[in-house]
Design a protein around this motif. Structure first.
Motif, PDB file in Angstrom:
ATOM      1  N   SER A 117      -3.571  -1.779  -4.611  1.00 32.30           N
ATOM      2  CA  SER A 117      -4.226  -2.405  -3.478  1.00 32.30           C
ATOM      3  C   SER A 117      -5.087  -3.884  -4.000  1.00 32.30           C
ATOM      4  O   SER A 117      -5.423  -4.580  -3.145  1.00 32.30           O
ATOM      5  CB  SER A 117      -5.062  -1.317  -2.865  1.00 32.30           C
ATOM      6  N   GLU A 147      -3.706  -3.156   9.125  1.00 33.05           N
ATOM      7  CA  GLU A 147      -4.088  -2.278   8.167  1.00 33.05           C
ATOM      8  C   GLU A 147      -4.452  -0.899   8.605  1.00 33.05           C
ATOM      9  O   GLU A 147      -4.199  -0.106   7.744  1.00 33.05           O
ATOM     10  CB  GLU A 147      -5.008  -3.243   7.175  1.00 33.05           C
ATOM     11  N   THR A 192      -3.325   2.054  -0.071  1.00 32.09           N
ATOM     12  CA  THR A 192      -2.386   1.320  -0.710  1.00 32.09           C
ATOM     13  C   THR A 192      -1.218   0.726   0.495  1.00 32.09           C
ATOM     14  O   THR A 192      -0.795  -0.834   0.293  1.00 32.09           O
ATOM     15  CB  THR A 192      -1.623   2.024  -2.007  1.00 32.09           C
ATOM     16  N   SER A 195      -2.553  -1.833   2.578  1.00 33.96           N
ATOM     17  CA  SER A 195      -2.773  -3.265   2.080  1.00 33.96           C
ATOM     18  C   SER A 195      -1.500  -3.948   1.841  1.00 33.96           C
ATOM     19  O   SER A 195      -1.147  -5.047   2.305  1.00 33.96           O
ATOM     20  CB  SER A 195      -3.496  -2.922   0.466  1.00 33.96           C
TER      21      SER A 195
END
Length: 523
Positions: A117, A147, A192, A195
């Protein structure tokens, strides 16, 4: 701001069910990963979008569009390398940090899962800064929404899947013995992937972007661009590192003080003695701090929005525009944060038990802590725009010094209050920390720009907030007497409190004060 609010709602939809799945001990593993990730992420990413936005805005004002293109490419190249180094640092530190934090290596997998990330965040920050510098906030807003959606969908599904198929999954990870640690790692993987979703969004945007070619052709060298980016972003990043050190301070001091001085909180029956420090810290970080952080990120967007305006006004020595922009940003932050803090303080038992129904013991532990955090939440909300404005007037290093002072207060407060009051002491020291930060940052900014800010509209907002809290309390009390359920009683209390607040603001003519400040400056 709408996007930030939506992102926080999505974040709550992620964090609250996750806490219900993992419980206090499981959230200690999750929070351990974040405690290492956030300082590194802050150092490499936090000041980046503002630095790129500032350089882009300056070049756009001079019609230097070829220079803007070079700024973006240089920033992408430079900070992709920085992000890669940050990701590798987290991977290498995962095992020792886990053992130092929770006493074993159970959290190492969660720490490793969040490492990519940092690299993805650097790429996204550059792209957001480019569009923000062009006064286009829509890409930032849409990428935040993307996101948040990916984090909720992927993180909760992965965490739930691992939790229900623990024996099958853990066969592939023989060094992990606690299913809660494995489930926490799965939830972190969702972060993650979110991201990655934001970075992918900007990759798609770049296909359709049209670069302006007209205007001044004067170009800065890549070295000059890199130097200015670093000189602007690094102080902000270090300041943000200091901010995120409060999470590390909480983790080490809460668990350390409880282990050494004993537990002063009411821990439910059935928690193993060795797990009590992790249970208390995980509950505080997963519940009290999760709710605490809901509102500040919304007012953080005020800082992003006001930065180009303050930068331009400062460059032109336009004191009237500085006065207007400053009052608008601070008053808006206060209007948002004060009723939220009062409402969360008054209704903390109802709200926590409604949100964390499956973890009622952890929620009960955090009721008083959440109340004690609320003054600090208001101070943090108002501080965010001030930090951006300090950056806009060229004092990017000032927030670093101010945050260092706040961190010292936070550490000293934890060491003094936690042995005396348990986890509530950490909440008190947090409010003291952010109160000092607001006072010093506001004094520094006002002294530099040489403007005066009337306290009258802010006093009106506080008074309206008190009335809001009184309305919410009475609404909850009446609903309780008539046997309403917790959800219905909370909803009615929030509605009554919000209505009283809006009417109070209208009757107190808070909007008038903003216009008054403008007229006074013009005169």
């Amino acid at each position: 701001m709408i996007s930030a609010a939506a992102a926080k709602v999505l974040g709550a939809l992620f964090k609250i069910p996750l806490t219900n799945i993992l419980g206090g001990v499981g959230m200690s593993y999750f929070s351990c990963a974040y405690s290492l990730f956030m300082p590194i992420y802050a150092l490499t990413v936090t000041g980046l979008s503002s630095a790129v936005a500032r350089m882009t805005a300056k070049s756009a004002a001079l019609d230097m569009y070829s220079n803007i293109k070079r700024i973006r490419r240089t920033a992408l190249l430079l900070f992709s390398g920085v992000g890669a180094v940050g990701s590798l640092a987290i991977i290498f530190l995962a095992q020792p940090f886990s053992r130092m934090s929770v006493g074993n290596s159970e959290a190492a997998l969660a720490v490793t899962m969040i490492a990519p990330s940092v690299l993805l965040g650097c790429i996204t920050a550059v792209e957001r800064g480019y569009y923000e510098g062009m006064s286009n906030m829509y890409p930032t807003a849409l990428s935040q929404a993307a996101e948040g959606i990916v984090k909720v969908a992927a993180g909760l599904w992965l965490c739930g899947y691992v939790n229900s198929h623990g024996s099958e999954i853990m066969a592939y990870f023989p060094y992990v013995t606690d299913i809660r640690a494995m489930a926490a790692a799965a939830g972190i993987l969702g972060v993650t992937l979110s991201s990655a979703g934001a970075a992918l969004f900007f990759g798609i945007m770049s296909i359709f972007r049209r670069n302006r070619q007209n205007g001044e052709e004067l170009l800065l060298t890549r070295r000059e661009i890199a130097g200015e980016l670093a000189s602007t972003a690094l102080p902000v990043g270090i300041s943000s590192v200091v901010t995120n050190l409060t999470a590390l301070i909480d983790m080490w001091t809460i668990m350390g003080c409880i282990s050494y001085f004993g537990c002063r909180d009411n821990v439910p029956f059935g928690i193993a003695e060795r797990d009590i420090p992790k249970f208390i810290y995980g509950s505080f970080a997963g519940i009290a701090l999760t709710v605490f952080n809901l509102v500040p990120s919304v007012t953080n967007m005020l800082g992003k929005g006001i930065l180009p305006e303050i930068t331009e006004a400062w460059a032109k020595s336009d004191r009237a525009a500085l006065q207007k922009g400053t009052v608008q940003a601070l008053l808006t932050a206060a209007v948002i944060s004060v009723p939220a803090a009062v409402g969360l303080g008054v209704l903390s038992p109802q709200i926590l038990h409604m949100l964390f129904e499956r973890q009622s013991d952890e929620a009960e532990l955090c009721v008083n802590s959440l109340r004690l955090l609320m003054p600090g939440m208001v101070c943090l909300c108002v501080s965010y725009p001030i930090f951006s404005m300090l950056q806009g007037i060229g004092k990017a290093s000032a927030p670093l010094k101010i945050m260092l002072l706040g961190t010292v207060i936070k550490l000293a407060g934890n060491l003094i209050f936690i042995p005396l009051m348990g986890v509530d002491g950490a909440a008190i020291s947090t409010s003291l920390c952010y109160g000092a930060i607001l006072a010093v940052s506001l004094a520094t900014y006002v002294k530099t720009v040489k403007i005066s800010i009337s306290p009258a509209p802010f006093a009106s907002v506080i008074y309206a907030g008190i009335l809001c809290g009184a309305g919410a309390y009475l609404g909850a009390d009446i609903c309780g007497r008539y046997g309403f359920g917790n959800i219905a009683a909370t909803a009615w209390a929030v509605t009554i409190g919000g209505t009283v607040y809006i009417l109070s603001l209208y009757l107190l003519s808070v909007k008038k004060y903003g216009l008054w400040a403008k007229k006074r400056t013009a005169a």
